[in-house]
Design an enzyme around this catalytic site. Structure first.
Site, PDB file in Angstrom:
ATOM      1  N   ARG A   1       0.832  -1.187   0.000  1.00  0.00           N
ATOM      2  CA  ARG A   1       0.000   0.000   0.000  1.00  0.00           C
ATOM      3  C   ARG A   1       0.873   1.246   0.000  1.00  0.00           C
ATOM      4  O   ARG A   1       1.733   1.397   0.867  1.00  0.00           O
ATOM      5  CB  ARG A   1      -0.888  -0.027   1.236  1.00  0.00           C
ATOM      6  CG  ARG A   1      -1.822   1.143   1.301  1.00  0.00           C
ATOM      7  CD  ARG A   1      -2.970   0.850   2.194  1.00  0.00           C
ATOM      8  NE  ARG A   1      -2.597   0.843   3.596  1.00  0.00           N
ATOM      9  CZ  ARG A   1      -3.476   0.993   4.566  1.00  0.00           C
ATOM     10  NH1 ARG A   1      -4.744   1.134   4.276  1.00  0.00           N
ATOM     11  NH2 ARG A   1      -3.102   0.991   5.811  1.00  0.00           N
TER      12      ARG A   1
ATOM     13  N   THR B   1      -1.129   7.676  -0.764  1.00  0.00           N
ATOM     14  CA  THR B   1      -2.376   7.669  -1.549  1.00  0.00           C
ATOM     15  C   THR B   1      -3.327   6.553  -1.099  1.00  0.00           C
ATOM     16  O   THR B   1      -4.482   6.524  -1.509  1.00  0.00           O
ATOM     17  CB  THR B   1      -2.063   7.428  -3.041  1.00  0.00           C
ATOM     18  OG1 THR B   1      -1.422   6.140  -3.156  1.00  0.00           O
ATOM     19  CG2 THR B   1      -1.135   8.499  -3.599  1.00  0.00           C
TER      20      THR B   1
ATOM     21  N   ASP C   1      -0.755  -3.243  12.114  1.00  0.00           N
ATOM     22  CA  ASP C   1      -0.290  -3.710  10.805  1.00  0.00           C
ATOM     23  C   ASP C   1      -0.132  -5.238  10.862  1.00  0.00           C
ATOM     24  O   ASP C   1       0.744  -5.760  11.559  1.00  0.00           O
ATOM     25  CB  ASP C   1       1.048  -3.051  10.461  1.00  0.00           C
ATOM     26  CG  ASP C   1       1.455  -3.372   9.038  1.00  0.00           C
ATOM     27  OD1 ASP C   1       1.496  -2.451   8.213  1.00  0.00           O
ATOM     28  OD2 ASP C   1       1.721  -4.559   8.742  1.00  0.00           O
TER      29      ASP C   1
ATOM     30  N   ASP D   1       3.339  -6.702   9.813  1.00  0.00           N
ATOM     31  CA  ASP D   1       4.387  -6.461  10.821  1.00  0.00           C
ATOM     32  C   ASP D   1       4.213  -7.377  12.023  1.00  0.00           C
ATOM     33  O   ASP D   1       5.182  -7.876  12.581  1.00  0.00           O
ATOM     34  CB  ASP D   1       4.362  -5.003  11.286  1.00  0.00           C
ATOM     35  CG  ASP D   1       5.050  -4.079  10.289  1.00  0.00           C
ATOM     36  OD1 ASP D   1       5.841  -4.578   9.455  1.00  0.00           O
ATOM     37  OD2 ASP D   1       4.801  -2.859  10.350  1.00  0.00           O
TER      38      ASP D   1
HETATM   39  N1  URA Z   1      -3.475  -3.235   6.773  1.00  0.00           N
HETATM   40  C1  URA Z   1      -3.179  -3.658   8.021  1.00  0.00           C
HETATM   41  O1  URA Z   1      -2.277  -4.472   8.215  1.00  0.00           O
HETATM   42  N2  URA Z   1      -3.887  -3.158   9.053  1.00  0.00           N
HETATM   43  C2  URA Z   1      -4.896  -2.279   8.890  1.00  0.00           C
HETATM   44  O2  URA Z   1      -5.511  -1.879   9.870  1.00  0.00           O
HETATM   45  C3  URA Z   1      -5.194  -1.853   7.571  1.00  0.00           C
HETATM   46  C4  URA Z   1      -4.466  -2.349   6.528  1.00  0.00           C
END
Ligand code: URA
Length: 220
Positions: free
Chosen positions: A108, A112, A209, A212
């Site tokens: 991502r 943006t 995340d 992560d």
């Molecule tokens: N990606 C993630 O890992 N966590 C989120 O909250 C949104 C996108």
């Protein structure tokens, strides 16, 4: 189903319990991964509960009989979105060992919030696209942008929407709205619809995340 067409929330107590573990920021990466694996089985049984069956004749130790197995006409394709989707793919493959695994690499753009492609192991075109069953895997359905891009990849190769399933752990209403509007016949299976997105496109309350936390790369 929910207020969203074709969205199934798997509200099994085992899912709820394990969600309580993975949402907790004190949970270690190892415990986090194992809790997701326990939820994954339930998500997959729900995502595949309408697969076509065919009759075959077999012989038990006692007698001949007719039994049902998954249709040999259908090819199941597991498509994990890298990197967080990998957490689902081993279990998907364990449940469906005859499936093909085709990875999709997207990250991502944090400014943006749109997906950037870096890997695509999907053939340019499919023979008999109507016989493909696609399971797209991504633990977090947040803005819906990467979900739409991944679904589009298969829809553009003439796979019928009803043959495409999107499997997520946690979904945001904003993303579900966008995906179900664009692809109303794609089935989405998730363990939770959370409250909303924050300004950075993260799901609230969510779990942070996912990549992560799975791969233990959380920077403190
Ligand atoms: N990606 C993630 O890992 N966590 C989120 O909250 C949104 C996108």
């Amino acid at each position: 189903m929910t207020d969203f067409q074709n969205v199934k929330v798997v509200k099994h107590p085992i899912c709820c319990h394990n969600l309580s573990i993975i949402r907790n920021k004190a949970t270690s990466a190892e415990v986090f991964r194992n809790a997701i694996r326990r939820i994954t089985y339930l998500l997959f049984y729900n995502a595949t509960d309408d697969l076509e069956l065919e009759d075959i004749e077999i012989e038990t130790p006692l007698e001949k009989c007719t039994v049902q197995r998954l249709s040999s006409k259908k090819e199941i394709i597991i498509a994990p979105i890298l990197r967080a989707g990998l957490i689902f793919s081993d279990i998907a493959n364990e449940i469906m060992p005859y499936a093909t695994v085709r990875h999709i690499g997207m990250y991502r753009d944090e400014d943006t919030l749109t997906p950037v492609w870096y890997y695509n192991k999907i053939p340019v075109e499919f023979d008999n696209p109507e016989d493909k069953i696609i399971l797209i895997l991504d633990p977090m359905l947040a803005t819906g942008n990467s979900a739409i891009d991944a679904i589009k990849l298969f829809a553009n190769k003439k796979v019928p929407q009803k043959n495409i399933r999107f499997v997520s752990l946690i979904s945001a209403p904003e993303g579900l709205e966008k995906v179900t509007k664009a692809y109303p016949d794609v089935k989405i299976v998730t363990a939770s619809i959370d409250n909303c997105l924050n300004d950075n496109g993260y799901i609230r309350p969510g779990l942070g995340d996912a990549g992560d936390r799975i791969f233990n790369t959380v920077e403190n």
